[in-house]
Design a protein around this motif. Structure first.
Motif, PDB file in Angstrom:
ATOM      1  N   VAL A   1       0.850  -1.192   0.000  1.00  0.00           N
ATOM      2  CA  VAL A   1       0.000   0.000   0.000  1.00  0.00           C
ATOM      3  C   VAL A   1       0.887   1.244   0.000  1.00  0.00           C
ATOM      4  O   VAL A   1       1.840   1.349   0.779  1.00  0.00           O
ATOM      5  N   THR A   2       0.582   2.177  -0.866  1.00  0.00           N
ATOM      6  CA  THR A   2       1.386   3.386  -1.010  1.00  0.00           C
ATOM      7  C   THR A   2       0.611   4.611  -0.559  1.00  0.00           C
ATOM      8  O   THR A   2      -0.615   4.558  -0.359  1.00  0.00           O
ATOM      9  N   LEU A   3       1.316   5.707  -0.425  1.00  0.00           N
ATOM     10  CA  LEU A   3       0.651   6.965  -0.129  1.00  0.00           C
ATOM     11  C   LEU A   3      -0.343   7.310  -1.230  1.00  0.00           C
ATOM     12  O   LEU A   3      -1.438   7.812  -0.953  1.00  0.00           O
ATOM     13  N   ALA A   4       0.010   7.021  -2.467  1.00  0.00           N
ATOM     14  CA  ALA A   4      -0.916   7.277  -3.580  1.00  0.00           C
ATOM     15  C   ALA A   4      -2.208   6.485  -3.415  1.00  0.00           C
ATOM     16  O   ALA A   4      -3.296   6.987  -3.741  1.00  0.00           O
ATOM     17  N   ASP A   5      -2.119   5.259  -2.910  1.00  0.00           N
ATOM     18  CA  ASP A   5      -3.321   4.469  -2.646  1.00  0.00           C
ATOM     19  C   ASP A   5      -4.180   5.138  -1.580  1.00  0.00           C
ATOM     20  O   ASP A   5      -5.405   5.211  -1.702  1.00  0.00           O
ATOM     21  N   ASN A   6      -3.534   5.607  -0.514  1.00  0.00           N
ATOM     22  CA  ASN A   6      -4.262   6.302   0.548  1.00  0.00           C
ATOM     23  C   ASN A   6      -4.970   7.539   0.008  1.00  0.00           C
ATOM     24  O   ASN A   6      -6.130   7.807   0.339  1.00  0.00           O
ATOM     25  N   VAL A   7      -4.256   8.293  -0.820  1.00  0.00           N
ATOM     26  CA  VAL A   7      -4.815   9.536  -1.355  1.00  0.00           C
ATOM     27  C   VAL A   7      -6.001   9.246  -2.260  1.00  0.00           C
ATOM     28  O   VAL A   7      -7.047   9.916  -2.182  1.00  0.00           O
ATOM     29  N   ALA A   8      -5.865   8.251  -3.130  1.00  0.00           N
ATOM     30  CA  ALA A   8      -6.970   7.911  -4.026  1.00  0.00           C
ATOM     31  C   ALA A   8      -8.207   7.487  -3.241  1.00  0.00           C
ATOM     32  O   ALA A   8      -9.340   7.866  -3.576  1.00  0.00           O
ATOM     33  N   HIS A   9      -7.995   6.707  -2.178  1.00  0.00           N
ATOM     34  CA  HIS A   9      -9.112   6.269  -1.343  1.00  0.00           C
ATOM     35  C   HIS A   9      -9.772   7.468  -0.663  1.00  0.00           C
ATOM     36  O   HIS A   9     -11.006   7.591  -0.660  1.00  0.00           O
ATOM     37  N   LEU A  10      -8.957   8.364  -0.117  1.00  0.00           N
ATOM     38  CA  LEU A  10      -9.499   9.535   0.566  1.00  0.00           C
ATOM     39  C   LEU A  10     -10.234  10.446  -0.405  1.00  0.00           C
ATOM     40  O   LEU A  10     -11.316  10.969  -0.082  1.00  0.00           O
ATOM     41  N   ILE A  11      -9.704  10.643  -1.579  1.00  0.00           N
ATOM     42  CA  ILE A  11     -10.363  11.499  -2.569  1.00  0.00           C
ATOM     43  C   ILE A  11     -11.743  10.942  -2.919  1.00  0.00           C
ATOM     44  O   ILE A  11     -12.712  11.704  -3.083  1.00  0.00           O
ATOM     45  N   GLY A  12     -11.860   9.641  -3.032  1.00  0.00           N
ATOM     46  CA  GLY A  12     -13.165   9.056  -3.306  1.00  0.00           C
ATOM     47  C   GLY A  12     -14.179   9.394  -2.222  1.00  0.00           C
ATOM     48  O   GLY A  12     -15.356   9.665  -2.518  1.00  0.00           O
ATOM     49  N   ILE A  13     -13.746   9.393  -0.971  1.00  0.00           N
ATOM     50  CA  ILE A  13     -14.630   9.755   0.143  1.00  0.00           C
ATOM     51  C   ILE A  13     -14.951  11.247   0.111  1.00  0.00           C
ATOM     52  O   ILE A  13     -16.106  11.655   0.318  1.00  0.00           O
ATOM     53  N   LEU A  14     -13.953  12.065  -0.168  1.00  0.00           N
ATOM     54  CA  LEU A  14     -14.173  13.509  -0.240  1.00  0.00           C
ATOM     55  C   LEU A  14     -15.167  13.863  -1.339  1.00  0.00           C
ATOM     56  O   LEU A  14     -16.007  14.758  -1.169  1.00  0.00           O
ATOM     57  N   GLU A  15     -15.081  13.181  -2.461  1.00  0.00           N
ATOM     58  CA  GLU A  15     -16.018  13.437  -3.559  1.00  0.00           C
ATOM     59  C   GLU A  15     -17.451  13.162  -3.128  1.00  0.00           C
ATOM     60  O   GLU A  15     -18.368  13.941  -3.442  1.00  0.00           O
ATOM     61  N   ARG A  16     -17.652  12.087  -2.418  1.00  0.00           N
ATOM     62  CA  ARG A  16     -19.004  11.758  -1.954  1.00  0.00           C
ATOM     63  C   ARG A  16     -19.478  12.745  -0.887  1.00  0.00           C
ATOM     64  O   ARG A  16     -20.634  13.173  -0.886  1.00  0.00           O
ATOM     65  N   ALA A  17     -18.590  13.115   0.020  1.00  0.00           N
ATOM     66  CA  ALA A  17     -18.966  14.055   1.081  1.00  0.00           C
ATOM     67  C   ALA A  17     -19.294  15.429   0.508  1.00  0.00           C
ATOM     68  O   ALA A  17     -20.217  16.114   0.979  1.00  0.00           O
ATOM     69  N   LYS A  18     -18.557  15.824  -0.510  1.00  0.00           N
ATOM     70  CA  LYS A  18     -18.733  17.153  -1.092  1.00  0.00           C
ATOM     71  C   LYS A  18     -20.112  17.313  -1.730  1.00  0.00           C
ATOM     72  O   LYS A  18     -20.631  18.438  -1.845  1.00  0.00           O
ATOM     73  N   GLU A  19     -20.740  16.217  -2.105  1.00  0.00           N
ATOM     74  CA  GLU A  19     -22.076  16.284  -2.684  1.00  0.00           C
ATOM     75  C   GLU A  19     -23.106  16.820  -1.683  1.00  0.00           C
ATOM     76  O   GLU A  19     -24.165  17.292  -2.086  1.00  0.00           O
ATOM     77  N   ASN A  20     -22.768  16.751  -0.393  1.00  0.00           N
ATOM     78  CA  ASN A  20     -23.702  17.170   0.655  1.00  0.00           C
ATOM     79  C   ASN A  20     -23.355  18.520   1.279  1.00  0.00           C
ATOM     80  O   ASN A  20     -23.982  18.917   2.259  1.00  0.00           O
ATOM     81  N   GLY A  21     -22.369  19.219   0.713  1.00  0.00           N
ATOM     82  CA  GLY A  21     -22.040  20.530   1.243  1.00  0.00           C
ATOM     83  C   GLY A  21     -20.565  20.668   1.556  1.00  0.00           C
ATOM     84  O   GLY A  21     -19.734  19.875   1.084  1.00  0.00           O
ATOM     85  N   PRO A  22     -20.197  21.659   2.369  1.00  0.00           N
ATOM     86  CA  PRO A  22     -18.788  21.911   2.688  1.00  0.00           C
ATOM     87  C   PRO A  22     -18.141  20.716   3.378  1.00  0.00           C
ATOM     88  O   PRO A  22     -18.790  19.946   4.084  1.00  0.00           O
ATOM     89  N   VAL A  23     -16.839  20.586   3.191  1.00  0.00           N
ATOM     90  CA  VAL A  23     -16.072  19.487   3.764  1.00  0.00           C
ATOM     91  C   VAL A  23     -14.908  20.041   4.575  1.00  0.00           C
ATOM     92  O   VAL A  23     -14.138  20.873   4.078  1.00  0.00           O
ATOM     93  N   MET A  24     -14.789  19.570   5.811  1.00  0.00           N
ATOM     94  CA  MET A  24     -13.633  19.860   6.648  1.00  0.00           C
ATOM     95  C   MET A  24     -12.833  18.583   6.793  1.00  0.00           C
ATOM     96  O   MET A  24     -13.331  17.594   7.340  1.00  0.00           O
ATOM     97  N   LEU A  25     -11.611  18.587   6.302  1.00  0.00           N
ATOM     98  CA  LEU A  25     -10.754  17.413   6.352  1.00  0.00           C
ATOM     99  C   LEU A  25      -9.869  17.511   7.589  1.00  0.00           C
ATOM    100  O   LEU A  25      -8.988  18.361   7.674  1.00  0.00           O
ATOM    101  N   VAL A  26     -10.127  16.642   8.558  1.00  0.00           N
ATOM    102  CA  VAL A  26      -9.434  16.659   9.849  1.00  0.00           C
ATOM    103  C   VAL A  26      -8.488  15.468   9.906  1.00  0.00           C
ATOM    104  O   VAL A  26      -8.916  14.314   9.785  1.00  0.00           O
ATOM    105  N   SER A  27      -7.204  15.740  10.096  1.00  0.00           N
ATOM    106  CA  SER A  27      -6.226  14.651  10.146  1.00  0.00           C
ATOM    107  C   SER A  27      -5.437  14.699  11.441  1.00  0.00           C
ATOM    108  O   SER A  27      -5.241  15.758  12.040  1.00  0.00           O
ATOM    109  N   HIS A  28      -4.974  13.532  11.848  1.00  0.00           N
ATOM    110  CA  HIS A  28      -4.189  13.397  13.071  1.00  0.00           C
ATOM    111  C   HIS A  28      -2.894  12.669  12.763  1.00  0.00           C
ATOM    112  O   HIS A  28      -2.881  11.696  12.002  1.00  0.00           O
ATOM    113  N   SER A  29      -1.805  13.168  13.305  1.00  0.00           N
ATOM    114  CA  SER A  29      -0.527  12.481  13.256  1.00  0.00           C
ATOM    115  C   SER A  29      -0.119  12.171  11.816  1.00  0.00           C
ATOM    116  O   SER A  29      -0.118  13.052  10.955  1.00  0.00           O
ATOM    117  N   ARG A  30       0.176  10.902  11.508  1.00  0.00           N
ATOM    118  CA  ARG A  30       0.613  10.539  10.160  1.00  0.00           C
ATOM    119  C   ARG A  30      -0.483  10.740   9.115  1.00  0.00           C
ATOM    120  O   ARG A  30      -0.211  10.845   7.919  1.00  0.00           O
TER     121      ARG A  30
END
Length: 285
Positions: free
Chosen positions: A69-98
């Motif tokens: 698993v690569t960072l690119a895999d993580n990013v692609a997975h997260l972008i897919g979630i962000l795309e779905r969340a964005k359909e419902n309004g503003p998105v706040m991306l909250v990250s912790h640590s790594r």
């Protein structure tokens, strides 16, 4: 419109660790989604050798789903979630640590999907690659070898980093508690430790994945400092803030501070939920 909080975990963690925070956010009327990056959560590998009584020789050789698993895999997975969340309004991306590494790379790729970045003592590399920051003076107080006390197997052979968080070694447990939650009770520490998964991927990105002014730098951002964090000392948190502000001086961090250690804000999340609600109000205006 009220924003959706998209929560991204750190190393060896998963969406489960956000459950208490999500409960507090929900009680305050906020919508949230906790992400499991690839190879995490129910996608993680737990071999019978990890169970009691443990078979450390078998554990050292057992395959893990997070291998490759690569960072690119993580990013692609997260972008897919962000795309779905964005359909419902503003998105706040909250990250912790790594998790901040993935959030930063996602903001480089798709700033249009994020209305505000929130780093909670999270890595946002600007001047250096993440691993290189560990050699800097701001990290001098961090016991980088503490994970090695419970490391199992050869990362180069396994293709992943494996830690036996179910160890009973008192030295390892003492080092973990000091690093993660020195201000917690023994029961809180052991409970959180048992939510950790043994495997983590090796790829934390390259200089190409550092924050970029022309994309990441366009997104409003908040940095939540953890005042008693031993894993990412305040000196390093403040350095990351300075580097980000220098990269985009017209879009500086909104800086907040929470008392407590690297994990205490997730164990006793009411103050963090209130703070995120305040930050979310800036996004929903």
């Amino acid at each position: 419109m009220q924003p959706t909080f998209v929560l991204v975990h750190g190393a060896f963690a998963n969406s489960f660790s956000f459950a208490p925070l999500q409960a507090e956010l929900g009680l305050l009327g906020h919508r949230s989604v906790a992400v499991d990056l690839p190879g995490h959560g129910f996608g993680a590998s737990y071999s019978s050798a990890y169970q009691a009584p443990q078979d450390l020789e078998g554990l050292a050789a057992a395959p893990g789903s997070i291998k490759g698993v690569t960072l690119a895999d993580n990013v692609a997975h997260l972008i897919g979630i962000l795309e779905r969340a964005k359909e419902n309004g503003p998105v706040m991306l909250v990250s912790h640590s790594r998790g901040g590494v993935t959030a930063t790379a996602a903001a480089n790729a798709r700033p249009d999907l994020i209305d505000r970045l929130v780093y909670v003592a999270a890595w946002c590399p600007v001047d250096l690659d993440v691993n290189d920051y560990y050699a800097e003076p701001e990290m001098a107080t961090v016991d980088a070898a503490s994970l090695g006390l419970a490391m199992v197997g050869n990362p180069a052979e396994l293709g992943l980093l494996r830690i036996n968080f179910r160890t009973s070694d008192p030295d390892a447990l003492s080092a973990f508690k000091a690093a993660f939650v020195a201000d917690g009770t023994e029961e809180e520490f052991l409970t959180f430790l048992n939510t950790f998964q043994p495997d983590e991927n090796l790829d934390v990105g390259t200089s190409a994945d550092r924050a970029r002014a022309d994309s990441w730098g366009r997104v409003p951002r908040t940095f939540v400092r953890l005042a008693d964090d031993a894993s990412m000392p305040l000196a390093m948190q403040d350095r990351l803030i300075r580097e980000g502000d220098a990269l985009t001086p017209d879009n500086p961090y909104d800086v907040r501070t929470l008392e407590g250690s690297h994990l205490k804000w997730l164990i006793a999340p009411a103050p963090a939920a209130r703070l995120l609600g305040e930050v979310g109000a800036l996004t929903s205006r």
